[in-house]
Design a protein around this motif. Structure first.
Motif, PDB file in Angstrom:
ATOM      1  N   MET A 177       0.829  -1.197   0.000  1.00 56.04           N
ATOM      2  CA  MET A 177       0.000   0.000   0.000  1.00 56.04           C
ATOM      3  C   MET A 177       0.870   1.255   0.000  1.00 56.04           C
ATOM      4  SD  MET A 177      -3.144  -1.301   0.187  1.00 56.04           S
ATOM      5  CE  MET A 177      -4.309  -0.138   0.875  1.00 56.04           C
ATOM      6  N   THR A 178       1.975   1.198   0.731  1.00 52.59           N
ATOM      7  CA  THR A 178       2.902   2.333   0.800  1.00 52.59           C
ATOM      8  C   THR A 178       3.534   2.589  -0.560  1.00 52.59           C
ATOM      9  OG1 THR A 178       3.350   1.921   3.142  1.00 52.59           O
ATOM     10  CG2 THR A 178       4.990   3.200   1.917  1.00 52.59           C
ATOM     11  N   TYR A 179       4.001   1.545  -1.214  1.00 49.72           N
ATOM     12  CA  TYR A 179       4.573   1.715  -2.556  1.00 49.72           C
ATOM     13  C   TYR A 179       3.548   2.339  -3.510  1.00 49.72           C
ATOM     14  CZ  TYR A 179       8.466  -1.380  -1.207  1.00 49.72           C
ATOM     15  OH  TYR A 179       9.562  -1.937  -0.600  1.00 49.72           O
ATOM     16  N   GLN A 180       2.298   1.890  -3.433  1.00 52.45           N
ATOM     17  CA  GLN A 180       1.265   2.451  -4.308  1.00 52.45           C
ATOM     18  C   GLN A 180       1.000   3.921  -3.989  1.00 52.45           C
ATOM     19  OE1 GLN A 180      -2.094   0.422  -6.029  1.00 52.45           O
ATOM     20  NE2 GLN A 180      -1.848  -1.230  -4.540  1.00 52.45           N
ATOM     21  N   ALA A 181       0.974   4.248  -2.702  1.00 53.20           N
ATOM     22  CA  ALA A 181       0.742   5.640  -2.302  1.00 53.20           C
ATOM     23  C   ALA A 181       1.858   6.541  -2.822  1.00 53.20           C
ATOM     24  CB  ALA A 181       0.644   5.741  -0.782  1.00 53.20           C
ATOM     25  N   VAL A 182       3.091   6.054  -2.759  1.00 55.06           N
ATOM     26  CA  VAL A 182       4.223   6.818  -3.307  1.00 55.06           C
ATOM     27  C   VAL A 182       4.075   6.964  -4.810  1.00 55.06           C
ATOM     28  CG1 VAL A 182       6.719   6.800  -3.676  1.00 55.06           C
ATOM     29  CG2 VAL A 182       5.785   6.159  -1.441  1.00 55.06           C
ATOM     30  N   ARG A 183       3.755   5.876  -5.478  1.00 51.73           N
ATOM     31  CA  ARG A 183       3.539   5.914  -6.935  1.00 51.73           C
ATOM     32  C   ARG A 183       2.490   6.957  -7.315  1.00 51.73           C
ATOM     33  NH1 ARG A 183       0.160   1.065  -8.625  1.00 51.73           N
ATOM     34  NH2 ARG A 183      -1.373   2.490  -7.683  1.00 51.73           N
ATOM     35  N   ASP A 184       1.428   7.045  -6.509  1.00 49.04           N
ATOM     36  CA  ASP A 184       0.322   7.964  -6.799  1.00 49.04           C
ATOM     37  C   ASP A 184       0.552   9.363  -6.249  1.00 49.04           C
ATOM     38  OD1 ASP A 184      -0.745   5.745  -7.990  1.00 49.04           O
ATOM     39  OD2 ASP A 184      -2.483   5.578  -6.675  1.00 49.04           O
ATOM     40  N   GLN A 185       1.776   9.616  -5.790  1.00 50.34           N
ATOM     41  CA  GLN A 185       2.230  10.949  -5.398  1.00 50.34           C
ATOM     42  C   GLN A 185       1.481  11.527  -4.200  1.00 50.34           C
ATOM     43  OE1 GLN A 185       2.165  13.300  -9.020  1.00 50.34           O
ATOM     44  NE2 GLN A 185       4.008  12.297  -9.785  1.00 50.34           N
ATOM     45  N   MET A 186       1.234  10.685  -3.210  1.00 52.73           N
ATOM     46  CA  MET A 186       0.747  11.241  -1.944  1.00 52.73           C
ATOM     47  C   MET A 186       1.785  12.193  -1.388  1.00 52.73           C
ATOM     48  SD  MET A 186      -1.283   8.447   0.392  1.00 52.73           S
ATOM     49  CE  MET A 186      -1.413   9.611   1.772  1.00 52.73           C
ATOM     50  N   PRO A 187       1.378  13.251  -0.714  1.00 52.87           N
ATOM     51  CA  PRO A 187       2.323  14.278  -0.250  1.00 52.87           C
ATOM     52  C   PRO A 187       3.075  13.856   1.008  1.00 52.87           C
ATOM     53  CG  PRO A 187       0.103  14.864   0.416  1.00 52.87           C
ATOM     54  CD  PRO A 187      -0.023  13.632  -0.429  1.00 52.87           C
ATOM     55  N   ILE A 188       3.986  12.893   0.857  1.00 54.76           N
ATOM     56  CA  ILE A 188       4.804  12.436   1.975  1.00 54.76           C
ATOM     57  C   ILE A 188       6.272  12.710   1.671  1.00 54.76           C
ATOM     58  CG2 ILE A 188       3.163  10.713   2.776  1.00 54.76           C
ATOM     59  CD1 ILE A 188       4.749   8.586   1.295  1.00 54.76           C
ATOM     60  N   ASN A 189       7.041  12.930   2.719  1.00 57.64           N
ATOM     61  CA  ASN A 189       8.456  13.273   2.554  1.00 57.64           C
ATOM     62  C   ASN A 189       9.331  12.049   2.327  1.00 57.64           C
ATOM     63  OD1 ASN A 189       7.290  15.635   3.406  1.00 57.64           O
ATOM     64  ND2 ASN A 189       8.794  16.083   4.983  1.00 57.64           N
ATOM     65  N   ALA A 190       8.976  10.943   2.985  1.00 61.38           N
ATOM     66  CA  ALA A 190       9.779   9.722   2.918  1.00 61.38           C
ATOM     67  C   ALA A 190       8.920   8.574   3.414  1.00 61.38           C
ATOM     68  CB  ALA A 190      11.049   9.850   3.768  1.00 61.38           C
ATOM     69  N   ALA A 191       9.353   7.349   3.102  1.00 60.86           N
ATOM     70  CA  ALA A 191       8.593   6.168   3.512  1.00 60.86           C
ATOM     71  C   ALA A 191       9.533   5.061   3.949  1.00 60.86           C
ATOM     72  CB  ALA A 191       7.704   5.684   2.366  1.00 60.86           C
ATOM     73  N   ALA A 192       9.021   4.203   4.817  1.00 67.24           N
ATOM     74  CA  ALA A 192       9.756   3.011   5.253  1.00 67.24           C
ATOM     75  C   ALA A 192       8.820   1.814   5.166  1.00 67.24           C
ATOM     76  CB  ALA A 192      10.256   3.180   6.684  1.00 67.24           C
ATOM     77  N   VAL A 193       9.390   0.660   4.833  1.00 66.59           N
ATOM     78  CA  VAL A 193       8.609  -0.557   4.612  1.00 66.59           C
ATOM     79  C   VAL A 193       9.349  -1.730   5.240  1.00 66.59           C
ATOM     80  CG1 VAL A 193       7.934  -2.209   2.814  1.00 66.59           C
ATOM     81  CG2 VAL A 193       7.505   0.232   2.478  1.00 66.59           C
ATOM     82  N   PHE A 194       8.613  -2.664   5.854  1.00 67.90           N
ATOM     83  CA  PHE A 194       9.238  -3.938   6.222  1.00 67.90           C
ATOM     84  C   PHE A 194       8.311  -5.095   5.840  1.00 67.90           C
ATOM     85  CE2 PHE A 194       7.059  -2.691  10.182  1.00 67.90           C
ATOM     86  CZ  PHE A 194       6.484  -3.872  10.638  1.00 67.90           C
TER      87      PHE A 194
ATOM     88  N   ASP B  90      13.092  -3.307  17.778  1.00 72.78           N
ATOM     89  CA  ASP B  90      13.586  -1.994  18.205  1.00 72.78           C
ATOM     90  C   ASP B  90      14.460  -1.357  17.132  1.00 72.78           C
ATOM     91  OD1 ASP B  90      12.254  -2.118  20.606  1.00 72.78           O
ATOM     92  OD2 ASP B  90      13.978  -2.871  21.733  1.00 72.78           O
ATOM     93  N   ASP B  91      15.364  -2.138  16.550  1.00 74.67           N
ATOM     94  CA  ASP B  91      16.245  -1.595  15.522  1.00 74.67           C
ATOM     95  C   ASP B  91      15.453  -1.210  14.286  1.00 74.67           C
ATOM     96  OD1 ASP B  91      19.154  -1.133  14.776  1.00 74.67           O
ATOM     97  OD2 ASP B  91      18.470  -2.342  13.065  1.00 74.67           O
ATOM     98  N   ARG B  92      14.477  -2.041  13.925  1.00 71.42           N
ATOM     99  CA  ARG B  92      13.592  -1.744  12.787  1.00 71.42           C
ATOM    100  C   ARG B  92      12.955  -0.374  12.934  1.00 71.42           C
ATOM    101  NH1 ARG B  92       8.342  -4.958  13.551  1.00 71.42           N
ATOM    102  NH2 ARG B  92       7.938  -3.120  14.858  1.00 71.42           N
ATOM    103  N   ASP B  93      12.326  -0.135  14.080  1.00 73.56           N
ATOM    104  CA  ASP B  93      11.628   1.137  14.295  1.00 73.56           C
ATOM    105  C   ASP B  93      12.602   2.286  14.521  1.00 73.56           C
ATOM    106  OD1 ASP B  93       9.270  -0.234  13.956  1.00 73.56           O
ATOM    107  OD2 ASP B  93       8.866  -0.450  16.095  1.00 73.56           O
ATOM    108  N   ARG B  94      13.735   1.998  15.140  1.00 77.45           N
ATOM    109  CA  ARG B  94      14.755   3.037  15.310  1.00 77.45           C
ATOM    110  C   ARG B  94      15.242   3.537  13.952  1.00 77.45           C
ATOM    111  NH1 ARG B  94      19.922   3.220  14.727  1.00 77.45           N
ATOM    112  NH2 ARG B  94      20.105   0.973  14.425  1.00 77.45           N
ATOM    113  N   ARG B  95      15.472   2.602  13.031  1.00 85.11           N
ATOM    114  CA  ARG B  95      15.906   2.984  11.683  1.00 85.11           C
ATOM    115  C   ARG B  95      14.822   3.798  10.960  1.00 85.11           C
ATOM    116  NH1 ARG B  95      20.383   0.345   9.404  1.00 85.11           N
ATOM    117  NH2 ARG B  95      21.274  -1.299  10.706  1.00 85.11           N
ATOM    118  N   ALA B  96      13.572   3.371  11.105  1.00 77.80           N
ATOM    119  CA  ALA B  96      12.484   4.102  10.450  1.00 77.80           C
ATOM    120  C   ALA B  96      12.376   5.522  11.000  1.00 77.80           C
ATOM    121  CB  ALA B  96      11.167   3.356  10.639  1.00 77.80           C
TER     122      ALA B  96
END
Length: 305
Positions: free
Chosen positions: A175-192, A289-295
Motif C-alpha cells: 500500500m505504501t509503494y502504491q501511495a508513493v507511486r500515486d504521489q501522496m504528499p509524503i516526505n519519505a517512507a519506510a517498509v518492512f 527496536d532496531d527496525r523502528d529506530r531505523r524508520a
C-alpha cells in the motif's frame, strides 16, 4: 408514502448530506485488553512493552471513523495528550494482512515508539475491517482509505502537513509503494516485509485462500490485479526516499523481492536504503527496536523545517 406526498405535507425530502473524503465521523470508545487476552501479541511486543504503551499517560489513543469514497472506515490515532498550540510531524502506518478485526493491541507498542520520538500516528484499518464499511480489495479501491487520511490529518489542527511520512508492514508495504507511486504528499517512507511481486506471493496458501473473497474476478483480470499491486513493474515512479527492510528468513516475502526492487532503484538513481536482517522473519521479531529506530531516523532525516 411517496417523496411527492412528503413534500406536499411540508416535510423535507432532501437526501442526507454527502460527507467529504477524510471527514471525521465519530470517535469510538476503546479500552485495551490485558496482554494475555490478545492472540499473537507476542509477535509484536513483550508484556512489558505492551503494558508500558497502554499505561503511558503522555499519549492518547483514539479509534476514529472517517469518510472514504462514501464509506465509513476505521482509523487509529495515537498522539501526545497535550497538543494545544503545537504542531507535530505525522506517520501514516499501513498495517499488514487482509480483512481484520481489532488490531490496536498488536500495534500500540509500535505506535508508542513512534510517538515517543515526536510523531503523531494515523493508521487506516481499510474498508471492511474492524467494523468499517465496504469490501477490502487489498490494494484496489481501499488505497483511497490511505489517501483520505491526508484531509483527516489536516482537520486535526495539530499535524504539521509539510511533514507527513509513511510506514508500511507486509501488505501495508505494498500500500505504501502504491501511495508513493500515486504521489501522496509524503516526505519519505519506510517498509518492512512488503511484497513487490504479487504473482510470487499468490503461490502461498494464505493468499490462495484470500483470492476468491478478495478478487472474485481474479482469473479474468489477473494481469491488471498483479501489476497494480507489484512495485517491480513501476519502480521508476517511486520518487520519495525509501527505507526497505526485510527478514533474511522471511517465509512470506522472500528477501529476493526487496533485493530486486533495490537493484531497480539503484539503476534509476533513486534515494533508498536496504536492510536485510539475516535470520529474521516476516515481522522482524528479533529486531523490532532496531527496525523502528531505523524508520524513525529515516523520517527525521527528511523533516522539512
Amino acid at each position: 408514502m411517496t417523496v411527492a406526498a412528503l413534500v406536499g405535507m411540508g416535510v423535507s425530502a432532501e437526501a442526507p448530506a454527502v460527507r467529504a473524503d477524510g471527514e471525521k465521523i465519530d470517535t469510538l470508545q476503546y479500552a485495551f485488553p490485558a496482554y494475555d487476552k490478545v492472540e499473537g501479541v507476542d509477535w509484536y511486543a513483550t508484556r512489558a512493552e505492551y503494558e508500558q504503551s497502554v499505561a503511558d499517560q503522555s499519549f492518547e489513543f483514539s479509534k476514529l471513523s472517517y469518510s472514504s469514497d462514501g464509506l465509513k472506515v476505521i482509523a487509529y490515532l495515537y498522539r501526545p495528550r497535550v497538543t494545544t498550540g503545537k504542531q507535530f510531524p505525522a506517520v501514516i502506518f499501513n498495517r499488514g494482512s487482509g480483512p481484520a478485526g481489532d488490531s490496536a493491541p498488536l500495534l500500540i507498542s509500535l505506535f508508542h515508539r513512534l510517538a515517543s520520538e515526536g510523531f503523531v500516528v494515523l493508521a487506516p484499518q481499510y474498508r471492511g475491517s474492524d467494523g468499517g464499511e465496504g469490501h477490502d480489495e487489498i490494494g484496489g479501491a481501499d488505497l483511497d482509505d490511505v489517501k483520505n487520511l491526508v484531509p483527516l490529518a489536516r482537520s486535526l489542527g495539530y499535524v504539521d502537513m509539510k511533514n507527513l511520512f509513511m510506514y508500511g508492514a507486509s501488505r501495508g508495504g505494498m500500500m505504501t509503494y502504491q501511495a508513493v507511486r500515486d504521489q501522496m504528499p509524503i516526505n519519505a517512507a519506510a517498509v518492512f516485509g512488503g511484497f513487490t511481486d504479487l504473482e510470487i506471493l499468490n503461490r502461498s496458501p494464505y493468499v490462495q485462500k484470500l483470492i476468491p473473497q478478495t478478487w472474485p474476478d481474479y482469473e479474468t483480470h489477473k494481469e491488471e490485479i498483479i501489476r497494480r499491486r507489484s512495485a517491480r513493474y513501476w519502480a521508476d515512479q517511486l520518487s520519495v526516499p525509501l527505507l526497505i527492510m526485510n527478514g533474511g528468513a522471511d517465509q512470506q516475502v522472500g528477501a529476493d523481492q526487496p533485493l530486486e526492487l533495490a537493484e531497480q532503484l539503484q539503476k534509476l538513481n533513486k534515494t533508498y536504503e536496504l536492510v536485510i536482517y539475516a535470520g529474521d522473519n516476516h515481522f522482524l521479531v528479533n529486531n523490532r527496536d532496531d527496525r523502528d529506530r531505523r524508520a524513525i531516523a529515516w523520517f527525521k532525516s527528511h523533516l522539512k523545517h
